[in-house]
Design a protein around this motif. Structure first.
Motif, PDB file in Angstrom:
ATOM      1  N   ARG A  85      -0.706   7.742  -8.977  1.00 44.61           N
ATOM      2  CA  ARG A  85      -1.013   7.367 -10.342  1.00 44.61           C
ATOM      3  C   ARG A  85      -1.038   5.949 -10.527  1.00 44.61           C
ATOM      4  O   ARG A  85      -1.376   5.624 -11.737  1.00 44.61           O
ATOM      5  N   HIS A  86      -1.285   5.234  -9.457  1.00 44.08           N
ATOM      6  CA  HIS A  86      -1.374   3.943  -9.950  1.00 44.08           C
ATOM      7  C   HIS A  86      -1.814   3.459  -8.240  1.00 44.08           C
ATOM      8  O   HIS A  86      -1.243   3.919  -7.185  1.00 44.08           O
ATOM      9  N   GLU A  87      -2.693   2.472  -8.269  1.00 44.20           N
ATOM     10  CA  GLU A  87      -3.416   1.888  -6.895  1.00 44.20           C
ATOM     11  C   GLU A  87      -2.304   1.232  -5.890  1.00 44.20           C
ATOM     12  O   GLU A  87      -2.170   1.579  -4.844  1.00 44.20           O
ATOM     13  N   THR A  88      -1.708   0.511  -6.288  1.00 43.49           N
ATOM     14  CA  THR A  88      -0.656  -0.324  -5.658  1.00 43.49           C
ATOM     15  C   THR A  88       0.432   0.918  -5.057  1.00 43.49           C
ATOM     16  O   THR A  88       1.017   0.778  -4.083  1.00 43.49           O
ATOM     17  N   HIS A  89       0.732   1.666  -6.083  1.00 47.46           N
ATOM     18  CA  HIS A  89       1.870   2.858  -5.612  1.00 47.46           C
ATOM     19  C   HIS A  89       1.066   3.772  -4.546  1.00 47.46           C
ATOM     20  O   HIS A  89       1.919   4.013  -3.711  1.00 47.46           O
ATOM     21  N   ASN A 117      -5.930  -3.424  -8.997  1.00 48.81           N
ATOM     22  CA  ASN A 117      -4.695  -3.087  -9.200  1.00 48.81           C
ATOM     23  C   ASN A 117      -3.941  -2.689  -7.770  1.00 48.81           C
ATOM     24  O   ASN A 117      -2.783  -2.593  -7.508  1.00 48.81           O
ATOM     25  N   VAL A 118      -4.698  -2.783  -6.565  1.00 45.81           N
ATOM     26  CA  VAL A 118      -4.229  -2.506  -5.506  1.00 45.81           C
ATOM     27  C   VAL A 118      -3.579  -3.611  -4.707  1.00 45.81           C
ATOM     28  O   VAL A 118      -2.884  -3.442  -3.571  1.00 45.81           O
ATOM     29  N   VAL A 119      -4.009  -4.819  -5.241  1.00 44.84           N
ATOM     30  CA  VAL A 119      -3.551  -6.042  -4.468  1.00 44.84           C
ATOM     31  C   VAL A 119      -2.092  -6.230  -4.199  1.00 44.84           C
ATOM     32  O   VAL A 119      -1.861  -6.714  -2.978  1.00 44.84           O
ATOM     33  N   THR A 120      -1.461  -6.053  -4.891  1.00 47.31           N
ATOM     34  CA  THR A 120       0.136  -6.246  -4.751  1.00 47.31           C
ATOM     35  C   THR A 120       0.302  -5.240  -3.509  1.00 47.31           C
ATOM     36  O   THR A 120       1.199  -5.648  -2.754  1.00 47.31           O
ATOM     37  N   GLY A 121       0.119  -3.886  -3.703  1.00 44.73           N
ATOM     38  CA  GLY A 121       0.604  -3.176  -2.458  1.00 44.73           C
ATOM     39  C   GLY A 121      -0.047  -3.661  -0.933  1.00 44.73           C
ATOM     40  O   GLY A 121       0.508  -3.665  -0.025  1.00 44.73           O
ATOM     41  N   VAL A 122      -1.523  -4.251  -0.885  1.00 47.61           N
ATOM     42  CA  VAL A 122      -1.909  -4.766   0.170  1.00 47.61           C
ATOM     43  C   VAL A 122      -1.174  -5.784   0.596  1.00 47.61           C
ATOM     44  O   VAL A 122      -0.910  -5.882   1.874  1.00 47.61           O
ATOM     45  N   VAL A 123      -0.715  -6.747  -0.264  1.00 47.85           N
ATOM     46  CA  VAL A 123      -0.065  -7.907   0.355  1.00 47.85           C
ATOM     47  C   VAL A 123       1.159  -7.279   0.874  1.00 47.85           C
ATOM     48  O   VAL A 123       1.669  -8.140   1.934  1.00 47.85           O
ATOM     49  N   ASN A 165      -7.352 -13.097   3.307  1.00 48.59           N
ATOM     50  CA  ASN A 165      -6.255 -13.740   3.875  1.00 48.59           C
ATOM     51  C   ASN A 165      -4.930 -12.703   4.279  1.00 48.59           C
ATOM     52  O   ASN A 165      -3.961 -13.003   4.624  1.00 48.59           O
ATOM     53  N   VAL A 166      -5.067 -11.468   3.610  1.00 45.77           N
ATOM     54  CA  VAL A 166      -4.103 -10.502   3.637  1.00 45.77           C
ATOM     55  C   VAL A 166      -4.521  -9.175   4.081  1.00 45.77           C
ATOM     56  O   VAL A 166      -3.793  -8.309   4.089  1.00 45.77           O
ATOM     57  N   SER A 459       8.587  -6.129  -3.875  1.00 53.20           N
ATOM     58  CA  SER A 459       8.080  -5.690  -5.214  1.00 53.20           C
ATOM     59  C   SER A 459       8.656  -4.323  -5.828  1.00 53.20           C
ATOM     60  O   SER A 459       9.118  -3.505  -5.125  1.00 53.20           O
ATOM     61  N   MET A 460       9.151  -4.437  -7.126  1.00 52.35           N
ATOM     62  CA  MET A 460       9.995  -3.449  -7.932  1.00 52.35           C
ATOM     63  C   MET A 460       8.988  -2.280  -7.851  1.00 52.35           C
ATOM     64  O   MET A 460       7.503  -2.316  -8.053  1.00 52.35           O
ATOM     65  N   GLY A 461       9.233  -0.964  -7.617  1.00 54.70           N
ATOM     66  CA  GLY A 461       8.639   0.057  -7.349  1.00 54.70           C
ATOM     67  C   GLY A 461       8.198   0.616  -6.042  1.00 54.70           C
ATOM     68  O   GLY A 461       7.746   1.889  -5.736  1.00 54.70           O
ATOM     69  N   SER A 462       8.541  -0.325  -5.311  1.00 55.52           N
ATOM     70  CA  SER A 462       7.990   0.146  -3.858  1.00 55.52           C
ATOM     71  C   SER A 462       8.751   1.222  -3.367  1.00 55.52           C
ATOM     72  O   SER A 462       8.276   2.017  -2.497  1.00 55.52           O
TER      73      SER A 462
END
Length: 636
Positions: A85-89, A117-123, A165-166, A459-462
């Motif tokens: 439901r979300h790319e980082t998720h 939207n995916v950046v936080t998860g990739v980091v 860089n990530v 990250s909250m939600g991880s």
């Protein structure tokens, strides 16, 4: 000392950028001509090539420019799509899947907001060293230079530069006929055993959907192998340093997860007490006779008692010794000697002076230290007694937490009730927030698959999303996610994914109608009180509105095995709306304390420091009750 690692078969969890396997064999398809050429789309060739290399599970969200990839995934037998439901998720779900199975996943997102939207998860995957292939669709390559909506290229968002860089590689498909080989090149970079992590593959829509002549089939062929040898003199020196130390310690970091057995055998031979970092919790059972339980943030009182006089020799394995890993339990005291083993040499001397830095793989190092210590009869004669002294009292901040009958439900009693109801064989995953401190401190983890937390980025939600990947990867284990109302408000839509796939995950929501960790941290740091409150959410009603069962918990003893069995019987995710006393805390356990500890001048080793550090290339008093300051919830 070659130990093959095939990503699609062997479980592993370095959980950090510096982790990596000691040896790896990754099957990359070779080329053999078919007698009669056929035609298929470039994305179909990508998916079949990746399947031959072991990638059969995709997480992600559809969108226009990436639809050729989704079409290829949906048409491929034996390939599974988990629509998030979300790319980082999607990335966090993929991380949980990898931790549960050791199989490398793919994450598929569209261009524009899908990519950003995916950046936080990739980091987070980058910081925890999780190998995965991120596939992004893009608008037409032929239109580059123009102004096109959602373009990832340098004329648009510049996504390649954003992630360089990530990620371990950034690859843009140049031609339809080269798409499969470029995808395999990106996968090779992602699964590099010396530096695993996410790699990015960008597939422009006109290349992905183009028909190409199939002149190749994929067979077992090119193989990567990395071997390590350990210097015996260094292994013997480290064993002797620990065995002759007055107060030795082994720090087990997250990168030890795949090598739990080898690390445990070394500890048992040397008879040295050990602690685990928060991300390493449970790698070796906390019931082990040499365990001091968890180290760092929310550390046990055993670890605090043992480290308080000052450790003189510490062996840190696969951890960067950051603020949450250390907190109130410094790994060495003044004048102490730190031996630090890691694939990333930049962690040496970063937060603590390193007497001996060993840049190499963990598995061959700990195996060689154990075997040489056994051969030469090296073991500590005094450390077991020190361990016994440190463990005479309770390891917990509230000694009687299991029987706490306070009418305003204490969070430590919630942890006990969850553990008693779900059992020791469950996998416990905690999200980020005040509740994670109670999970780290009070849960007893029995093995590498018993506990998980994503603290590479924090990250909250991880944890909410990672629980889905764990449940998909290990369907035979009960999965319990300990989370907060704030994280559930951010990421609770992912429970629809769990419901779609009939995953009976127990979501234990610590509901206090505020960002509780922020509340306490702000009050502690700035001596000022701010509410940080949110409206009360009826999470049982919220769950039922989506067809999921739930139960409100507001008294001790309400969470039972019978309750969980009844609620999970329909094979759906379950929501426990837990109204706990938000004023209860663990003494000295929070992030503020960790930051304050690490901001102070760390202890210096005698004659140590960056200039004098040796570096070796491995070639081879707790409170008994809690306070209640407010009634934390109204009636609904």
């Amino acid at each position: 000392m070659i130990e093959p690692f095939v990503p699609s078969e062997s479980p592993q969890d370095p959980s950090r950028r510096s982790s990596g396997a000691n040896s790896s064999i990754l099957s990359i398809p070779d080329v053999a001509h078919l007698p009669e050429p056929q035609r298929e789309t470039a994305t179909a060739r990508i998916v079949s090539a990746l399947a031959a290399a072991g990638i059969t599970t995709y997480f992600g969200l559809p969108g226009g420019p990436v639809m050729p990839v989704f079409d290829a995934v949906l048409r491929s037998p034996g390939v599974t799509l988990i629509e998030s439901r979300h790319e980082t998720h999607a990335v966090f779900e993929a991380m949980g899947y990898w931790r549960a199975t050791g199989k490398v996943p793919a994450v598929v997102v569209t261009s524009g907001p899908g990519a950003t939207n995916v950046v936080t998860g990739v980091v987070a995957a980058h910081l925890e060293g999780v190998p995965m292939l991120l596939i992004c669709g893009d608008v037409a390559w032929a239109a580059s230079g123009g102004r096109l909506l959602q373009s990832l290229g340098r004329e648009g968002i510049g996504f390649e530069d954003m992630l360089k860089n990530v990620t371990r590689a950034v690859v843009r498909v140049a031609l339809p006929r080269s798409a499969a080989s470029q995808a395999l090149g990106a996968l090779r970079a992602a699964t590099n055993p010396l530096n695993p992590g996410p790699a990015l593959l960008i597939v422009p829509i006109e290349h992905g959907g183009a028909q190409v002549e199939v002149k190749q089939r994929y067979v077992e062929g090119v193989r990567m192998a990395v071997t390590s040898q350990v210097n015996d003199d260094i292994a013997i020196e480290v064993a002797n340093m620990l065995a002759t130390a007055q107060r030795p310690l082994v720090v087990v970091g997250a990168a030890c997860r795949r090598y739990a057995g080898a690390v445990q055998r070394m500890i048992e031979q040397l008879r040295i007490p050990f602690v685990t970092t928060p991300q390493g919790k449970g790698i070796i059972s906390e019931h082990h006779r040499f365990s001091l339980r968890n180290f760092g943030m929310a550390s046990s009182w055993w670890a605090r008692r043992y480290t308080a006089p000052g450790v003189d020799v510490a062996l840190a394995l696969g951890t960067d010794l950051d603020d949450v890993s250390v907190g109130p339990t410094p790994p060495i005291g003044p004048g102490g000697s730190l031996v630090h083993v890691d694939l990333d040499p930049t962690v040496f001397n970063r937060n603590f002076p390193t007497r001996l830095g060993i840049n190499g793989d963990l598995n061959p190092f700990v195996e060689r230290v154990r075997s040489l210590a056994l051969e030469l009869g090296i073991s500590s004669r005094s450390a077991a007694q020190l361990h016994a002294e440190a463990t005479q009292g309770s390891p917990f901040d509230c000694e009687g937490f299991r029987g706490d009958e306070s009418p305003t439900l204490a969070p430590h009693r919630v942890i006990h009730d969850l553990e008693a109801a779900a059992g020791p064989d469950a996998t416990y995953i905690t999200d980020i927030g005040e509740h994670m401190l109670f999970a780290l401190h009070y849960l007893t983890a029995h093995g590498p698959k018993s506990f998980s937390i994503h603290l590479g980025l924090g990250s909250m939600g991880s944890g909410i999303c990672s629980a889905i990947g764990h449940a998909i990867g290990n369907p035979e284990r009960r999965v319990v996610c300990i989370c907060g109302d704030g994280g559930m408000q951010m990421s609770g839509s992912e429970l629809l994914v769990a419901a779609k796939h009939k995953l009976p995950i127990v979501y234990a929501v610590f509901n206090d109608a505020r960002y509780n960790m922020v509340y306490h941290g702000y009050k502690q740091q700035f001596e000022n009180e701010a509410a940080w409150e949110t409206p009360w959410v009826d999470f049982v009603g919220w769950a039922r509105s989506m067809g999921m069962p739930g139960a409100r918990i507001d008294r001790p003893g309400q969470i039972t095995k019978e309750l969980l069995d009844t609620l999970t019987a329909p094979r759906l995710p379950v929501v426990l709306d837990i109204r706990h006393d938000a004023s209860v805390r663990i003494k000295g356990a929070g992030r503020v304390e960790s930051l304050q500890q690490m901001s102070a001048t760390p202890p210096r080793s005698a004659g140590s420091g960056s200039a004098s550090t040796r570096s070796s290339q491995a070639r081879s008093g707790p409170s008994a009750a809690h306070t209640k300051k407010r009634t934390p919830f109204p009636g609904l």
